[in-house]
Structures are given as C-alpha cells and as structure tokens.
Write a protein that holds these residues in place. Structure first.
Motif, PDB file in Angstrom:
ATOM      1  N   THR A  32      18.921  -6.664  -6.819  1.00 44.44           N
ATOM      2  CA  THR A  32      17.527  -7.242  -6.120  1.00 44.44           C
ATOM      3  C   THR A  32      16.968  -6.281  -5.373  1.00 44.44           C
ATOM      4  O   THR A  32      15.845  -6.610  -4.948  1.00 44.44           O
ATOM      5  CB  THR A  32      18.225  -8.377  -5.290  1.00 44.44           C
ATOM      6  N   THR A  87      14.710 -12.215 -10.554  1.00 46.87           N
ATOM      7  CA  THR A  87      15.753 -12.749  -9.753  1.00 46.87           C
ATOM      8  C   THR A  87      15.359 -13.385  -8.674  1.00 46.87           C
ATOM      9  O   THR A  87      14.010 -13.645  -8.619  1.00 46.87           O
ATOM     10  CB  THR A  87      16.682 -11.436  -9.124  1.00 46.87           C
ATOM     11  N   PHE A  88      16.077 -13.821  -7.753  1.00 49.96           N
ATOM     12  CA  PHE A  88      15.595 -14.586  -6.376  1.00 49.96           C
ATOM     13  C   PHE A  88      15.759 -13.244  -5.280  1.00 49.96           C
ATOM     14  O   PHE A  88      16.473 -12.622  -5.054  1.00 49.96           O
ATOM     15  CB  PHE A  88      16.635 -15.704  -6.045  1.00 49.96           C
ATOM     16  N   SER A 109      22.070 -19.703  -8.786  1.00 55.98           N
ATOM     17  CA  SER A 109      22.563 -18.633  -7.762  1.00 55.98           C
ATOM     18  C   SER A 109      21.701 -17.542  -7.894  1.00 55.98           C
ATOM     19  O   SER A 109      20.531 -17.517  -8.937  1.00 55.98           O
ATOM     20  CB  SER A 109      24.066 -18.317  -7.998  1.00 55.98           C
ATOM     21  N   VAL A 110      21.826 -16.311  -7.322  1.00 58.20           N
ATOM     22  CA  VAL A 110      21.003 -15.058  -7.530  1.00 58.20           C
ATOM     23  C   VAL A 110      21.256 -14.631  -8.874  1.00 58.20           C
ATOM     24  O   VAL A 110      20.289 -14.002  -9.444  1.00 58.20           O
ATOM     25  CB  VAL A 110      21.460 -13.962  -6.374  1.00 58.20           C
ATOM     26  N   LYS A 111      22.441 -14.831  -9.424  1.00 57.63           N
ATOM     27  CA  LYS A 111      22.682 -14.181 -10.601  1.00 57.63           C
ATOM     28  C   LYS A 111      22.383 -15.194 -11.870  1.00 57.63           C
ATOM     29  O   LYS A 111      21.922 -14.753 -12.811  1.00 57.63           O
ATOM     30  CB  LYS A 111      24.177 -14.005 -10.676  1.00 57.63           C
ATOM     31  N   GLY A 135      28.334 -16.687  -7.323  1.00 61.25           N
ATOM     32  CA  GLY A 135      27.784 -15.881  -6.230  1.00 61.25           C
ATOM     33  C   GLY A 135      26.872 -16.630  -5.433  1.00 61.25           C
ATOM     34  O   GLY A 135      26.689 -17.843  -5.537  1.00 61.25           O
ATOM     35  N   ASP A 136      26.066 -16.035  -4.567  1.00 64.45           N
ATOM     36  CA  ASP A 136      25.215 -16.589  -3.558  1.00 64.45           C
ATOM     37  C   ASP A 136      24.281 -17.713  -4.441  1.00 64.45           C
ATOM     38  O   ASP A 136      23.456 -17.529  -5.016  1.00 64.45           O
ATOM     39  CB  ASP A 136      24.395 -15.654  -2.953  1.00 64.45           C
ATOM     40  N   LEU A 137      24.224 -18.997  -4.044  1.00 64.46           N
ATOM     41  CA  LEU A 137      23.598 -20.217  -4.426  1.00 64.46           C
ATOM     42  C   LEU A 137      22.316 -19.860  -3.875  1.00 64.46           C
ATOM     43  O   LEU A 137      22.074 -19.756  -2.486  1.00 64.46           O
ATOM     44  CB  LEU A 137      24.053 -21.383  -4.466  1.00 64.46           C
ATOM     45  N   VAL A 138      21.069 -20.091  -4.468  1.00 70.86           N
ATOM     46  CA  VAL A 138      19.743 -20.086  -3.822  1.00 70.86           C
ATOM     47  C   VAL A 138      18.798 -21.324  -4.163  1.00 70.86           C
ATOM     48  O   VAL A 138      18.019 -21.675  -3.222  1.00 70.86           O
ATOM     49  CB  VAL A 138      19.061 -18.900  -4.331  1.00 70.86           C
ATOM     50  N   VAL A 175      13.899 -19.677 -11.002  1.00 79.51           N
ATOM     51  CA  VAL A 175      14.235 -18.324 -10.768  1.00 79.51           C
ATOM     52  C   VAL A 175      13.914 -17.692 -12.331  1.00 79.51           C
ATOM     53  O   VAL A 175      14.411 -17.961 -13.154  1.00 79.51           O
ATOM     54  CB  VAL A 175      15.706 -18.052 -10.432  1.00 79.51           C
ATOM     55  N   ARG A 179      14.379 -15.008 -15.102  1.00 80.14           N
ATOM     56  CA  ARG A 179      15.549 -14.385 -15.617  1.00 80.14           C
ATOM     57  C   ARG A 179      14.902 -13.586 -16.873  1.00 80.14           C
ATOM     58  O   ARG A 179      13.943 -13.891 -17.433  1.00 80.14           O
ATOM     59  CB  ARG A 179      16.253 -15.246 -16.273  1.00 80.14           C
ATOM     60  N   ASN A 236      29.840  -7.470  -6.147  1.00 81.58           N
ATOM     61  CA  ASN A 236      29.726  -7.863  -4.578  1.00 81.58           C
ATOM     62  C   ASN A 236      30.958  -7.784  -4.191  1.00 81.58           C
ATOM     63  O   ASN A 236      32.151  -7.772  -4.755  1.00 81.58           O
ATOM     64  CB  ASN A 236      28.968  -9.032  -4.267  1.00 81.58           C
ATOM     65  N   GLY A 263      31.852  -9.909  -1.676  1.00 83.98           N
ATOM     66  CA  GLY A 263      31.647 -11.488  -0.883  1.00 83.98           C
ATOM     67  C   GLY A 263      30.448 -12.011  -1.142  1.00 83.98           C
ATOM     68  O   GLY A 263      30.171 -12.834  -2.074  1.00 83.98           O
ATOM     69  N   SER A 264      29.338 -11.468  -0.380  1.00 83.60           N
ATOM     70  CA  SER A 264      28.032 -12.086  -0.413  1.00 83.60           C
ATOM     71  C   SER A 264      26.944 -11.013  -0.744  1.00 83.60           C
ATOM     72  O   SER A 264      26.710 -10.268  -0.037  1.00 83.60           O
ATOM     73  CB  SER A 264      27.576 -12.871   0.865  1.00 83.60           C
ATOM     74  N   GLN A 265      26.381 -11.127  -1.934  1.00 84.99           N
ATOM     75  CA  GLN A 265      25.306 -10.101  -2.561  1.00 84.99           C
ATOM     76  C   GLN A 265      24.293 -10.322  -1.440  1.00 84.99           C
ATOM     77  O   GLN A 265      23.435  -9.393  -1.406  1.00 84.99           O
ATOM     78  CB  GLN A 265      25.006 -10.797  -3.921  1.00 84.99           C
ATOM     79  N   ILE A 266      23.815 -11.324  -1.021  1.00 85.56           N
ATOM     80  CA  ILE A 266      22.833 -11.768  -0.235  1.00 85.56           C
ATOM     81  C   ILE A 266      22.788 -10.940   1.001  1.00 85.56           C
ATOM     82  O   ILE A 266      21.996 -10.110   1.578  1.00 85.56           O
ATOM     83  CB  ILE A 266      22.244 -13.253  -0.002  1.00 85.56           C
TER      84      ILE A 266
END
Lengths: 131, 363
Positions: free
Chosen positions: B226, B313-314, A63-65, A38-41, B292, B294, B29, B31-34
């Motif tokens: 998030t 999370t971020f 990632s977020v995950k 998923g989205d990399l941060v 991050v 967790r 998701n 595609g993009s969760q953000i």
C-alpha cells in the motif's frame, strides 16, 4: 490460533451464527476469517426486509487485500444489518463475535441453524484447512 | 516450505502472518497492515527485505558494461555512492527487471534486484558480462532491512555506533555508503525518507531487535504494497514484465535517450515503439465509490478502448481505492472499471498519490 467460541454455530465458509432469545439469528464472520482477510475497509451489509436463502450471498466484506462474499447459513428475512460497519468496518477485526456482527435474520426454519457445525467441528475443519 | 530470511523466526515470534512471495516465506503483517502503513507515514517502520538480491559488479570495464545493459545511463553517476533506478531490458524492449545500481568506484558498482527474478537476472547479467570481463558476484551472505518514515533516519542512527551514525545522517538522498560491515543507503520503496541497510546475515537479528527497542514498528509486505502504490512506484510482475516496455509502464523517465549513440539493449525496440501510434500507457486511478481496485480488473475507456488494472488497493492515507492501469495512450481523465460485476467510475490521475506523508493529488 483463532478464537472459536463454544456457544456459536459455524459454516465451513467461516460464518458464525447465534440463536437469540427472540428467535432471530445473528450472523457474522469468524475470527479466523477476519485474520485471513486482514484489515477490513468496506462492508456491504444487507437491508432489513430482504429475504435471503441459505447459501446465498448476503453481504460482502472487503479488506485491504481482498473482497469476500458472506453466505447466509439460513433462509429467512433480514431484520437488521449492522449500520455501524459502514463507518467502522474494523469492528469486524477487533470484535468479530460482538460489535462486528453483520446481520440479524428471522429464520424460516430453525432446523437449518441446528444443522450447522458446532465449535468443535468448526475447529476441526480449520485444523484440516491449515494442513 | 519456501525460502526463509535470517529474520524468519524473529517474525514468527512477533506474531507475523506469513505468505509466499516469489518463493520466500515473508511476513505479510504483524497484526494490522493499516497500522503498519500509518507507522511509516507518521513515524518509522521497518521491513525485512533480505529476500532481495545484492549483486556486486566488478571489473575495469564495468561502466561500459552497465551503459550497454541498462536503459538508464550510469554515466549520470559521478559521485561515489550515488544510486540510479533503471530497467534492464530484453532486445525486444520487455522488462527483465527493475533495479537500483550504486556507483561505488570506477571498478565497482553494487546492484539490488528483485527476489522473484533473481535467477534469470543473474543469468542475463553474466551473459552480457562475458564481453566486458566483468565479474558478477551475488552477495547472498548479506541481509537487508529497510527503515522508512519521517523519524526513520534518526531512530536508525540511534542504534548505530556513533562514528557510523554521524556518517549515516550525512548521506544525501539516493546515496549509499560503505561503512565497514554495514552498507547504508538513503533509498526506499515507500515515498518516505529512510535508509536501506545491508549487513552480514549473522548480525541482522541484533539490528532488527535494536531498531524495535528504538521504536521502529515491524511492517510486513502488506503495508509495503500500500505504501509503494501510494508513492506511485511500480511492482515488477504486476505493473511491468517481459511482455511490456518501460514506455507502457510509466517508466519513460528512466530511459536515458541521450547520448544518442549509447547502444543500450532494447533501445531500437523502444524507439520503434515510441514512433508507433498504437501504444499503451500506465496511469494512476482513483475511485470515488466504495469499491476497491484489484489487479486484472477490466478498464473501459469510452470511445477509446479497454485496458486492465495492474495493481490496486485501498489507500489508508486517502481512505479511497487507488491503483495503476495499463490503458490506450489516448485515454483522457476518466474511465470505468469493472469491479465485481459493476461498472465503477474512476479518475485518471498522475502518481504519486502520497509523498512524504502528504496527499499529492487533488481529491
């Protein structure tokens, strides 16, 4: 389905590698890997000059995950890390085989590259993983 | 294969990646969760929450029943449609589940409980109901969509029949209305304004498609997590469970101690815990480094003791990592978290981190 370019080599742990004209090897993570993460941060790419061994953790992608280690497929000296990933980790999501490259290595032994999975074998490994 | 909501095929057709969530195959998701996260903070997004369990509670003594069953007090609900957030406790003070209950009339309350706890919740609801002559009716034929974001109510109203849209836009915060086949509530789990809409399962695909056309972005459980974390909202199973009490879970505000003679289940255990000095609390954490938080990471509070991250999370809004941790009650405003073998400094902050699109803590 994820994209597996035919001209690259792969590892089962989802890294790809490309042999460049100058003999260096560019390494990144596969489209399948970026989709799964998923989205990399954050991306922690290695510093030039560092020597990495095949199978060693050479980078961390988060990632977020989840956070995930990136394993170097070959032994060699890091000649470049992708500095753009510091500010734009999402390049790995949008262009995993291009702008999202992680590092470039000058290999100690080119045979390690030759022994990696080809696209067909990696695609088969992906198919097996999802069943 | 897990359980599927009536929207499952719609999600897959829209390119959703799905995961198992409490036995349900749910979209994580599209595609993009953000991007989905930002859609909710800036415009409007929607979540399939049909896996959650709607339960109607009916009977002449339903109010007395809920005043015994819940740590919060439904006597606070005097206007029809008003909602209340509460924990449901074991006698030892452990949290069976957190839930929302709507006061519909003196003989009918509607409750929404979590998907993963559904079976034990229903068992407990029925066990306690026996002494009150209350009927416990799970409404499994209902599906539910949460539409959230600053433009969510307007966009949702645009797809409703005019007379229902009018009523929907007049719903006050934390109220719900029974509008024929729709139940519309101004509630949510994101820290933004919006609706949660319950309706018969056979109509839910049409509503989802209509909302999509109205410009509401489909969002998965990734963004839901998030968003709720930024909003400072607990997740059952992560931040509290049967081994922790509301006092240890940042949910003191949901315990109605007054009136003192209301004998709710778990009250004695909570009172004993409150009198004890050896207690833990749930706090918000903010990390300044590039790392991050967790779940289950170890927290070290110098000269005080240790704790554990319960959710992390971020944060797409803050561009930093945020989380919740259960720590000793004497914890001050700093701690360290063990992240991938390194001790990373973190600030202890009071959630929410984000409210109505605005950063709610000092960065």
């Amino acid at each position: 389905m994820s994209n597996v370019p035919a001209d690259l080599r792969y590892q089962k742990s989802h890294e790809w590698a490309r042999l460049e004209a100058d003999g260096t090897i560019t390494i990144g993570i596969s489209d399948h890997a970026q989709q799964a993460l998923g989205d990399l941060v954050f991306v922690e790419a290695p510093e030039p000059g560092r020597h990495v061994n095949a199978g060693e953790t050479c980078a961390v992608v988060e990632s977020v995950k989840a956070a995930s280690d990136v394993y170097s497929p070959v032994s060699g000296e890091v000649v470049a890390g992708n500095a753009d990933l510091g500010g734009q980790p999402e390049l790995i999501n949008s262009d995993p085989y291009g702008a999202g490259w992680i590092m470039r290595v000058r290999p100690d032994d080119k045979a390690q590259f030759a022994s990696m999975l080809d696209a067909k074998a990696y695609a088969a490994a992906l198919a097996a993983e999802t069943h | 294969m897990g359980l599927r909501t009536p929207l499952f095929d719609t999600h897959v057709a829209a390119g959703a990646r799905t995961v198992d969530f409490g036995g349900w195959d749910m979209p994580v998701n599209y595609g993009s969760q953000i991007e989905e996260h930002h859609a909710v903070r800036r415009d409007a997004g929607m979540f399939d929450v049909s896996h959650m369990c709607v339960v109607d509670l009916r009977g002449d003594r339903v109010r007395d029943y809920l005043r015994r069953l819940l740590a919060n007090d439904v006597a606070k609900l005097t206007q029809p449609g008003k909602a209340l957030y509460s924990c449901m406790l074991r006698e030892n003070g452990g949290v069976i589940d957190d839930l929302i209950v709507y006061y519909m009339n003196d003989h009918w309350y509607r409750m929404v409980v979590n998907a993963g706890t559904r079976d034990k919740d229903l068992e407990w609801l029925r066990q306690v109901a026996a002494g009150y002559g209350v009927a416990v009716e799970p409404r499994t034929e209902l599906a539910m969509i949460a539409v959230q974001g600053p433009n969510a109510r307007a966009k949702a109203a645009s797809v409703m029949p005019p007379e229902i849209a009018q009523r929907a836009l007049e719903i006050g915060p934390f109220f719900g209305i029974d509008a024929g086949s729709l139940f519309i509530a101004r509630t949510g789990y994101t820290g933004e304004d919006g609706f949660e809409i319950m309706l018969p399962a056979e109509h839910v695909v049409a509503l989802w498609q209509g909302l999509r056309i109205a410009g509401v972005a489909p969002c998965g459980l990734g963004a839901r997590d998030t968003l709720r974390l930024e909003a400072g909202m607990n997740l059952y199973g992560n931040d509290m469970d049967e081994t922790t009490s509301p006092l240890e879970s940042g949910l003191n505000w949901t315990i109605a101690w007054d009136p003192q003679d209301r004998d709710f289940i778990g009250r004695d255990a909570l009172a004993a815990q409150q009198a004890s000095s050896d207690t833990r609390k749930l706090v918000g954490l903010l990390v300044e480094d590039r790392a991050v938080l967790r779940s289950h990471q170890k927290v070290i509070v110098a000269a005080v003791g240790e704790g554990e991250v319960t959710s992390g999370t971020f944060s797409p809004t803050l561009q930093r990592s945020i989380g919740f941790a259960r720590v000793p009650a004497r914890t001050g405003d700093r701690c360290e978290v063990e992240i991938r073998g390194k001790l990373v400094p973190a600030r202890v902050v009071r959630p929410p981190f984000v409210r109505h699109g605005e950063v709610a803590i000092a960065l």
